[in-house]
Design a protein around this motif. Structure first.
Motif, PDB file in Angstrom:
ATOM      1  N   GLN A 239      -7.311   4.923   2.951  1.00 52.85           N
ATOM      2  CA  GLN A 239      -7.687   4.077   2.033  1.00 52.85           C
ATOM      3  C   GLN A 239      -7.443   2.712   2.079  1.00 52.85           C
ATOM      4  N   PRO A 244     -11.296   6.603   1.134  1.00 55.22           N
ATOM      5  CA  PRO A 244     -10.464   7.803   0.569  1.00 55.22           C
ATOM      6  C   PRO A 244     -10.748   8.922   1.410  1.00 55.22           C
ATOM      7  N   TYR A 251      -4.171   8.918  -2.956  1.00 53.88           N
ATOM      8  CA  TYR A 251      -3.981   7.801  -1.820  1.00 53.88           C
ATOM      9  C   TYR A 251      -5.300   7.550  -2.669  1.00 53.88           C
ATOM     10  N   GLY A 252      -5.658   7.211  -3.437  1.00 55.01           N
ATOM     11  CA  GLY A 252      -7.637   6.102  -3.507  1.00 55.01           C
ATOM     12  C   GLY A 252      -8.234   7.086  -3.858  1.00 55.01           C
ATOM     13  N   SER A 253      -8.483   8.574  -4.198  1.00 52.78           N
ATOM     14  CA  SER A 253      -9.617   8.934  -4.217  1.00 52.78           C
ATOM     15  C   SER A 253      -9.665   9.000  -5.837  1.00 52.78           C
TER      16      SER A 253
END
Length: 294
Positions: A239, A244, A251-253
């Motif tokens: 990330q 990510p 965590y950002g996906s």
């Protein structure tokens, strides 16, 4: 649909939900019996174990159902397979979707519980101990100890005993660098989210080396080597890199294109805690990772 003695394999031909699909293709079974097949972890979708009734299916996916007869056989492990076992350690290949250890909600459908039952068949006094963990949705090679003494030895000298831990990640976007190192100090928030600090010693030092294997405009396949094994380390570091791990909402996906987390523990190599012999175990990279990043 194809049959072997142990399982049934179906190909999905239209968008639907997992339970609906199973009820349709297994129409000789009662709704309750199909539900319990799901709950017991007998169903895998594209190589990962799935227990959610409303799990969304897409055309072209493969659904595999372990037959009840097989699942009831004493020695069938669900969502995992044993790669190696001796009197000190057990090495498994864990599928995505299987918990390493029990949680408040789930006590039985875990790698630890199943291995406990496995070793107790030989002798009711046998036990299995957790040495390290893989996140539920991460697949791959994982080691357990068969005594408290071996567990302590592995945990106390993990750095010296483990020679190689290689992970493969399918990440969002085209990673431009061929290789690099990500280094930061990791801390945990009150809500159990890990985050990076660039301030020296502000948390636990985490170091991840990455190398690009292949990529296209949308996805990249990376090979990662860990110098440290912190909680969620790879997921936070990728990330930080701006790429990510696919399917990693935490965590950002932003996209869930393979129906699981794009993270796989491919190699674990270590000196045996008792014999000190160097050993290496491998788990094949999931096919979906390779296809998406071609």
């Amino acid at each position: 649909m194809s049959h072997n003695n142990k399982s049934l394999t179906f190909t999905v031909d239209e968008e639907t939900e997992l339970l609906k699909f199973l009820l349709k293709v297994m129409d000789n079974r009662s709704r309750n019996s199909v539900k319990s097949i799901l709950t017991r972890g007998q169903v895998t979708v594209d190589e990962h174990m799935e227990t959610k009734h409303n799990y969304p299916l897409k055309p072209g996916q493969t659904v595999n159902v372990l037959k009840n007869k097989e699942a009831k056989k004493e020695n069938v492990l669900v969502g995992m397979s044993i790669l190696y076992e001796d009197r000190d350690i057990i090495i498994i290949n864990k599928e995505a979707g299987l918990l390493s250890i029990a949680t408040e909600k789930e006590k039985k459908l875990t790698a630890h519980h199943q291995l406990m039952e496995h070793v107790r068949r030989e002798n009711p006094g046998n036990r299995v101990f957790v040495v390290h963990r893989l996140d539920k949705d991460t697949s791959g090679v994982m080691m357990f100890a068969k005594s408290e003494k071996i567990k302590k030895k592995l945990q106390n000298s993990w750095k010296d005993i483990v020679k190689e831990r290689t992970y493969i990640a399918l990440v969002e976007g085209e990673v431009k660098q061929q290789q690099g190192v990500i280094k930061s100090w990791l801390r945990e928030s009150k809500t159990h989210i890990m985050y990076s600090s660039s301030n020296k010693n502000d948390g636990q030092l985490a170091i991840t080396h990455f190398k690009k294997l292949q990529s296209n405009k949308n996805f990249s396949l990376l090979e990662l080597q860990l110098d440290t094994g912190r909680k969620n380390q790879i997921r936070v570091h990728l990330q930080d890199l701006g790429h990510p791990v696919v399917g990693d909402k935490k965590y950002g996906s932003t996209q869930n294109v393979i129906g699981r987390l794009g993270l796989h523990a491919k190699i674990l190599s270590f000196h045996h805690p008792y014999t000190e012999k160097l050993m290496l175990f491998k788990a094949d990279v999931p096919k979906t990772f390779i296809k998406k990043s071609k």
